[in-house]
Design an enzyme around this catalytic site. Structure first.
Site, PDB file in Angstrom:
ATOM      1  CB  CYS A 264      39.198  33.574  53.807  1.00 17.97           C
ATOM      2  SG  CYS A 264      40.225  35.050  53.928  1.00 17.97           S
TER       3      CYS A 264
ATOM      4  CG  HIS B 129      40.220  35.359  49.010  1.00 18.63           C
ATOM      5  ND1 HIS B 129      39.727  36.637  48.911  1.00 18.63           N
ATOM      6  CD2 HIS B 129      40.553  35.196  50.338  1.00 18.63           C
ATOM      7  CE1 HIS B 129      39.751  37.217  50.114  1.00 18.63           C
ATOM      8  NE2 HIS B 129      40.234  36.365  50.986  1.00 18.63           N
TER       9      HIS B 129
END
Lengths: 349, 349, 349, 349
Positions: free
Chosen positions: B148, B241
């Protein structure tokens, strides 16, 4: 015992000053100032107390005076300042005519004759005091400490700087909300979120660090000669700044050596056994998942900086990286000013 | 319509697959697998649903099959995999005999004949499929997407890599807890705290990024030729994130040019108008305090990466820095696999 | 000095036991048990330490033994138990043959001959010990303390119960995540969220409170004679349970009287000056916005319960309401067992 | 299409109005007001947008006018108000001379001729409009909606009140920080903490609920005849108020009956098929751990109230309890005013 006062005593850092001074063996807290709104009130009545430990009994009945009123005379030798920048710029010079001002404000930090000091890093900058007094005709003087994130970073860089040749430093911070003052960060801004920006913080880290690691000769400071870049971010943590640090040396980086130099690092405050000085300014943690702000911010009563994840950096043979945690309102603010005052008290007064 | 299934359908990423596939114009979700504990149950009964949007009606009655049972045959062309690494290592090769496996698991990512693909970055790596099928004698094949945090970073580096000469990249992440799975991060670990460590994450970012930006010739991948260093941290954010990125170029960095290249960046998925492809893979924000995970993670339905604070870096004339936010379980996981499958569906099937 | 041990020493409450026993004037911690996984290791090696204060030096080298192995004999008089319910049900009776077991586990709480005790509330229930030893032929015995949310509530109800006629109590809790153990609440479950359910908690509060405020005659307990209803919820707080309490009396409620009775409340632990006993079990706060868990949980070293917002309730002339905060792993768990042991040590041993 | 405007358009609730009105089939948003500081600017330039969805394109170019300037005339029929109380008290009556003011402010709520309305609960209170216009000589009028925590509670009490005899209600709230406005709750106040106090909130819940469930005859309102007590608390949740509700009936409480009445509850907005009306105002959840604010606040686009843990209360045969979650800035604020306006648009205009 030296009588002391706190300028801006009702704010977040002001409260830390009071907490740390409460049982201090050398300093006797007698005076507190705040804005005109609080002036004339008992400290307990003027203040919403934010800290986990409750308000010390000894300050509750002190009547707060107005920071901005000139006529008040204080029966103190040292005034600790946690004033907002704009107020500090105006009143700290006035107070410095008669008192020692140990300031956490940024207003006077970059004045050429005002020492910006971390006692373990550049205590020799106190030589500027004499020049300052001469320049300005003051009986007192101003000494300042750096920005909270700078202090923690610079403390960990000092033994590296002294023993190796630093070429570049990159630092990415994850800073606690208390650094912005009680109302500085809204809950709406930080729950399930982070803020990738703190005004002027990167500039302060980039300039103050090089000055602190510089040298002084004949009252002139030469900055340290390496490059530094900061990216600063606010996260959902109450106290304790975390910083991811990447260092490039000119030569090969040996992690064992670096670790030894960091963990053995001691300086003048440790030699003089100053009351607030941590036994070891840098505490090394070996666990993979440390340091963590909630678990490590209170190391050495909040005056130690905890370093972990010290490791070679794949980016080059000369590189390594680590993570640090330091308490932003103790080591990074009130405790920093108090340690400065302890050093002055022991070496100058 | 192509029939598809999800391997590991009850977990966090499995649920994202289901959410994203619910109204998909080309894929028809017919099969769901999970561990033996869930097998035989209706999906609704087997699953504690974690997402803010409620469970799609269309999957509630699908009976879950056991991922590990070989005999089941699925009436699908594509199987999306959000299996744990160990399980993926065992079952993905079995399924690849007969099905296309679009996998978010890391197990097969580093196999030499398994394409690790971000459609906007290195769609040409799909050439490995033919080799993979030949090597292994499979009728199906496996295609994987990166970690990710790597996906978000690499998407933003791609237009820089294509237009300038990257010398070094430093990246410091502030990653959401959903990346660790539902039970991966205890509340005790993250309230008023952060964790400065995510197992294997830094290694993945450092290796996958260079491969993704590399080139392929005659089935052999040559990595991109620059240096990259990552420091990875977990913060109290649910999804999204955030990454602070420092880039050194070989030549002078012109922020205006860089910004233009990033915001204009489009690639094959945009040309082919793939259903999940964001119109602009990179969204530039000009506000000082953006990107923020809670406000920016859902850009372009979670498939865009938002870049902000793009600025010159004082560290050298050739340097700049920025902050990015990407949705870790959409662009960084389920959405990544789905976009891979859409590309395959359009160009290969 | 009495030698003591901790059963289940590596968990959250086990760590609190160790922290609180570290500098205890009467108890000398010599033995630690845990699961077979930890047995044979030094405590420091067996344990991930979760508390803000660091692990006491004195326990680091103690070798952990296996809770479930029968043959080990411990050179202690008292064993504190923070075992999981199922383990406690099996091993506490075994240990009680030879040792005093001061248990925070719920397994034996509702046994008719096992005292469930809060020293300030129902110390006379210790009369059950003699009966328990006779019944079971044990040389040692088991004494238990209630559930964390019950302790805080019952302490505040005790002076009300003794001085007024309680008719009904409604309580709605906002409980800290530490109450569920380190891994009990996922970060995914609690960031920007709360969980309106804690298994068996409401039942424990409803039954334990009435028993604790009841009376004992000839070894038989009569429950207090009023009605109580609880609704229990988990919120994003590390330590410190908050409870909103609504009380209906049989007669007119006079807030001044109630406040006086609460703030003046003292009992046997205060008379005996037990080491862990708070000077005042109930601290009254007058500020509108108190008590708050982060600011008030550590009152009296975590052994006091803070009450605020004590006010008439518009619902009837006989009604009033208040909010309380108590530290769930100190006053509500480890500290509760230790206070029980201190009482036993002073009055029975 | 009816032209509408938003008074106080830059704040938290103002932004919700804009978000909800963006794609509204009957209302066309043409005018936006704010304080003098924002006046004259494009909305996009005047506003820091706080919501997860980005600012609708359609409002970016609307030039904001000054709420307090009298001379402006608006080409609208309806003005939605999310003004602060003090401003609302001054300007809403002025605007009501010519416009319909659908207000979320509390300033005019308790005026005898101003309807306080939840369309599902007491749409008949709109009869006051005629009286209001006559009393005050206005061509327009003011209609208000209740406080956020009151709306969610009252919606769930309505089917109970209509079908059973309520004797008493106790409610303990856990409210989201967005209810206090963007800067209302500091992050320092809520991380690892909660605040057990919200100014005037308990009084509003206790008075507004009884009025809303009351009846109107000849323009005079008779309050509902039961007792209600509230205790209000702020927790670390962005959006979504959670409330623990305890109800005592005059007669035996049958949970099956109560559940049926709640889940079947529909009213005039559902009959008229108003655009913002949820199909079912009350959604019942059977899972033990629901409702949760993050998972349930968006039910029916934030206009439904989710009820869970509906259960008999041990406190008496006539008692039951439940937990509810409602979106405080949608159902509890902007959505409430819009639903009021939809009802007026359909039945009066």
């Amino acid at each position: 015992m030296v009588n002391v006062g706190v300028l801006g005593a009702t704010g977040m850092v002001g409260q830390r000053f009071i907490q740390l001074l409460d049982s201090h063996p050398d300093f006797n807290l007698t005076s507190l100032t705040a804005s005109s709104r609080s002036a004339g009130k008992r400290y307990e009545d003027a203040t919403t107390w934010y800290l986990d430990d409750s308000m010390p009994e000894s300050v509750k009945d002190i009547v707060v005076t107005d920071t901005n009123v000139d006529e008040v005379s204080y029966d103190v030798d040292i005034l600790f300042s946690s004033l907002p920048t704009e107020t500090a710029a105006i009143v700290e010079p006035k107070f410095a005519k008669n008192y020692i001002v140990a300031s956490n404000a940024s207003a006077m930090r970059m004045e050429k004759d005002v020492p910006l000091v971390i006692p373990e890093v550049n205590h020799e900058f106190l030589d500027l005091i004499e020049i300052q007094q001469k320049n300005r005709g003051w009986d007192g003087f101003i000494v300042t400490n750096p920005n909270c994130s700078t202090i923690a970073l610079t403390l960990t860089l000092k033994p590296i700087y002294d023993n190796f040749n630093i070429k570049k430093v990159y630092v990415s911070t994850m800073q606690a909300v208390s650094g912005a003052g009680y109302s500085g960060v809204s809950s709406m801004a930080i729950i399930d979120n982070l803020i990738p920006y703190i005004g002027s913080e990167e500039e302060k880290m980039e300039s103050e660090t090089l000055q602190l690691l510089g040298s002084i000769e004949n009252g002139k400071i030469s900055n340290a000669n390496f490059r530094i870049s900061a990216s600063c971010h606010r996260v959902a943590v109450i106290d304790g700044h975390t910083e991811a640090v990447f260092v490039e040396l000119e030569d090969n980086a040996n992690i064992g050596d670096i670790k030894t130099k960091m963990s053995n690092f001691k300086s003048l405050p440790q030699e003089l056994d100053l009351y607030s000085a941590p036994k070891n300014p840098i505490i090394i943690k070996e666990e993979d998942d440390r340091p963590q702000p909630r678990l490590d911010r209170n190391s050495s009563n909040g005056m130690g900086v905890t370093v972990g994840r010290l490791r070679k950096d794949i980016i080059s043979n000369n590189s390594f990286k680590y993570v640090l945690v330091g308490h932003n309102t103790i080591r990074g603010a009130a405790g920093a000013s108090i340690l400065n005052a302890e050093l002055i008290n022991k070496t100058i007064l």
